[in-house]
Design an enzyme around this catalytic site. Structure first.
Site, PDB file in Angstrom:
ATOM      1  N   LYS A  92       0.924  -1.361   0.078  1.00  0.00           N
ATOM      2  CA  LYS A  92      -0.072   0.107  -0.028  1.00  0.00           C
ATOM      3  C   LYS A  92       0.899   1.167  -0.075  1.00  0.00           C
ATOM      4  CE  LYS A  92      -1.706   1.732   3.980  1.00  0.00           C
ATOM      5  NZ  LYS A  92      -1.348   3.034   4.319  1.00  0.00           N
ATOM      6  N   ASN A  93       1.826   1.289   0.994  1.00  0.00           N
ATOM      7  CA  ASN A  93       2.620   2.478   1.149  1.00  0.00           C
ATOM      8  C   ASN A  93       3.641   2.721   0.106  1.00  0.00           C
ATOM      9  OD1 ASN A  93       1.010   3.224   3.177  1.00  0.00           O
ATOM     10  ND2 ASN A  93       2.657   2.530   4.802  1.00  0.00           N
TER      11      ASN A  93
ATOM     12  N   ILE B 259       7.681   7.726  16.870  1.00  0.00           N
ATOM     13  CA  ILE B 259       7.289   8.301  15.415  1.00  0.00           C
ATOM     14  C   ILE B 259       6.101   9.338  15.698  1.00  0.00           C
ATOM     15  CG2 ILE B 259       6.915   8.385  12.822  1.00  0.00           C
ATOM     16  CD1 ILE B 259       9.808   7.341  13.597  1.00  0.00           C
TER      17      ILE B 259
ATOM     18  N   ASP C 103       4.609   1.176  12.107  1.00  0.00           N
ATOM     19  CA  ASP C 103       3.560   0.347  11.458  1.00  0.00           C
ATOM     20  C   ASP C 103       3.457  -1.059  11.876  1.00  0.00           C
ATOM     21  OD1 ASP C 103       3.634   2.033   8.098  1.00  0.00           O
ATOM     22  OD2 ASP C 103       2.921   2.867  10.293  1.00  0.00           O
TER      23      ASP C 103
ATOM     24  N   ARG D 164      -5.055  10.741   3.944  1.00  0.00           N
ATOM     25  CA  ARG D 164      -4.278  11.932   3.970  1.00  0.00           C
ATOM     26  C   ARG D 164      -3.182  11.826   2.930  1.00  0.00           C
ATOM     27  NH1 ARG D 164      -3.234  13.849   8.366  1.00  0.00           N
ATOM     28  NH2 ARG D 164      -1.034  14.181   7.667  1.00  0.00           N
TER      29      ARG D 164
ATOM     30  N   ARG E 154       0.282  14.934  12.521  1.00  0.00           N
ATOM     31  CA  ARG E 154       0.744  14.790  11.240  1.00  0.00           C
ATOM     32  C   ARG E 154       0.825  15.847  10.269  1.00  0.00           C
ATOM     33  NH1 ARG E 154      -1.422   8.964   9.209  1.00  0.00           N
ATOM     34  NH2 ARG E 154       0.392   9.129   7.905  1.00  0.00           N
ATOM     35  N   PRO E 155       1.459  17.045  10.894  1.00  0.00           N
ATOM     36  CA  PRO E 155       1.401  18.147   9.887  1.00  0.00           C
ATOM     37  C   PRO E 155       2.198  17.717   8.436  1.00  0.00           C
ATOM     38  CG  PRO E 155       3.136  18.442  11.500  1.00  0.00           C
ATOM     39  CD  PRO E 155       2.180  17.229  11.998  1.00  0.00           C
ATOM     40  N   VAL E 156       2.217  18.861   7.696  1.00  0.00           N
ATOM     41  CA  VAL E 156       2.751  18.618   6.161  1.00  0.00           C
ATOM     42  C   VAL E 156       3.590  19.792   6.107  1.00  0.00           C
ATOM     43  CG1 VAL E 156       0.870  17.352   5.271  1.00  0.00           C
ATOM     44  CG2 VAL E 156       0.735  19.612   5.285  1.00  0.00           C
ATOM     45  N   ASP E 157       4.307  20.488   7.150  1.00  0.00           N
ATOM     46  CA  ASP E 157       5.127  21.662   6.856  1.00  0.00           C
ATOM     47  C   ASP E 157       6.372  21.232   6.352  1.00  0.00           C
ATOM     48  OD1 ASP E 157       7.243  21.218   9.954  1.00  0.00           O
ATOM     49  OD2 ASP E 157       5.283  20.063   9.567  1.00  0.00           O
TER      50      ASP E 157
END
Ligand code: EPZ
Length: 424
Positions: free
Chosen positions: A27-28, A331, A309, A96, A125-128
């Site tokens: 998937k990832n 994490i 995971d 996401r 889970r920011p995307v900065d």
């Protein structure tokens, strides 16, 4: 993929699993590699693509963007075509990873409108870091009405990027953008996950010039155009790890086909510490439980460390081990949602901040429980097949996002698990 949003699993535990399981595509790896088709000026056909909720969402997003994407029995074809620039909220809110269209859209269309991903059960889970990397390449961003507006009218330029942490998604977005940027990009402190390597290999197959994938520094010399190709997605190391734990927690023995053992060194070493025997054979990985599992401590870290995971699944295993093991989650700040559900099944777990002390118990007992996220859900299924009595797991739509035909694969090796379709 057959699941409704209100489906549940009913599990009757106590049977040691025996037989052969085949691992699906990752998937990832598939999510960013499908998104990368946005940057490709040609048709792409993919194989070994898992039939999962998130993959269907990605295909929907590609279609909304104007790329005709079709899924059929593990194959996905994406046709070249005129493209839009918007990833709408209704889609991004369900997945996401939709934010991974930002880099390829800016690279190909010099513009993008992507709904800002909201919070998630396992963390903020920011995307900065994604935005910082793309800004380094010349993009400008506005955040308005819940959307990220990105523009780079003069095209992206090669840059020197150093990530604050080895973010998987940030590395993937920057990699797809840098592939078509003008000039050279050096990316430091990047993620080293195998899925990043698979994405870089796909882009190189399309004509990109990427080096260093799998190490902490990646170098990309931008090209003018990426060409269509055919590509096969790598196997899913987290699905494989979940089945290794299934053998251990049920006292069984499984042959796992298509198991990418080379990408799972930390997981295999940790499972061997519990007394499991894990051997490479000509047909796959043979995993067998010891007569009594031994507890072990584990800390999650970026690759090649122990993957976050696999944390929940490993915690479930520790519930049946002799002694106590400490689980440290480094994490995500909120990835212990499965603890209380396991305690409902008779587990003995004490959480303190980012650590959980798991004391092994004689037996787990069946109970009604609820999945809060993908891997927590998988851990509850593992606990259920090891427990005495019946377990009902609700909200399994979380599990459908990342495990292809989970109940079929488990039933085929002896688990008593069935899906209850309940009206949405
Ligand atoms: C990917 O998420 C995976 N998802 C996750 O798998 C996995 O848990 C995670 O990597 C870590 O291995 C996919 O590949 C689709 P990150 P991602 O960016 O890219 C912080 C599963 O179960 N961070 O490496 O979102 C972040 O908050 C899923 O299959 C920032 O602060 O993870 C986190 O604490 C769950 N700013 C840490 O870095 C940023 O801009 C790692 O996140 C980006 C990340």
């Amino acid at each position: 993929m057959s699941g409704g949003l209100m489906d549940s699993f009913l599990v009757e535990g106590g049977t040691p699993l025996r037989g052969t399981v085949e691992v699906s595509g990752s998937k990832n790896a598939a999510l960013p590699i499908l998104m990368a088709s946005i940057a490709v000026d040609g048709d792409v056909s993919y194989s070994n693509v898992p039939d999962l909720r998130d993959i269907r969402t990605t295909a929907k997003l590609l279609n909304i963007l104007g790329r005709k994407a079709e899924m059929k029995e593990g194959q996905v074809s994406v046709e070249n075509g005129e493209m839009g620039i918007e990833a709408p909220y209704d889609l991004v809110k369900t997945m996401r990873a939709s934010v991974l269209c930002l880099g390829p859209l800016l690279a190909r269309k010099r513009e993008a409108k992507v709904s800002l991903p909201g919070g998630c059960a396992i963390g903020a889970r920011p995307v900065d870091q994604h935005l910082l990397a793309l800004e380094k390449m010349g993009a400008e961003f506005d955040l308005q009405n819940g959307y990220i507006y990105g523009r780079c009218p003069n095209g992206l330029k090669g840059a020197h990027i150093s990530f604050a942490m080895p973010t998987v998604g940030g590395t993937e977005n920057a990699l797809m953008a840098a592939a078509l940027a003008d000039g050279e990009t050096i990316m430091e402190n990047v993620a080293r996950e195998p899925e990043i390597v698979d994405l870089a290999n796909f882009l190189n197959r399309c004509g990109a010039r990427i080096e260093g994938q799998g190490s902490s520094t990646i170098r990309v010399r931008g090209v003018d155009r990426l060409y269509g190709c055919t590509y096969s997605i790598m196997p899913d190391r987290i699905e494989a790890g979940t089945f290794l734990v299934a053998a251990g927690i049920t006292g069984g023995e499984l042959l796992i086909k298509n198991c990418p053992a080379g990408d799972m060194v930390a997981v295999i070493e940790k499972l061997r510490e519990t007394g499991m025997s894990i051997e490479e054979t000509a047909d796959g990985i043979l995993a067998a439980a010891p007569s009594q599992l031994k507890a072990a401590d584990v800390s999650t870290n970026p690759h090649p460390g122990f993957p976050t995971d696999m944390q929940a699944q490993f915690m479930a295993l520790l519930c049946r081990a002799q002694g106590s093991g400490m689980v440290q989650e480094n994490i995500f700040e909120n990835r212990f949602m499965h603890v209380q559900e396991l305690v409902r099944m008779g587990a003995d777990i004490h959480v303190k901040g980012a650590s959980a002390m798991v004391r092994g118990v004689q037996r787990l007992e069946g109970a009604p429980v609820m999945a809060s996220d993908l891997r927590a859900g998988a851990a509850l299924v593992l606990a259920g097949i090891a427990a005495e009595g019946e377990t009902k797991i609700q909200r399994i739509y979380h599990i459908d996002r990342g495990y292809e035909r989970f109940e079929d694969k488990l039933s085929a090796v002896g688990a008593h698990i069935s899906r209850i379709h309940e009206q949405d």
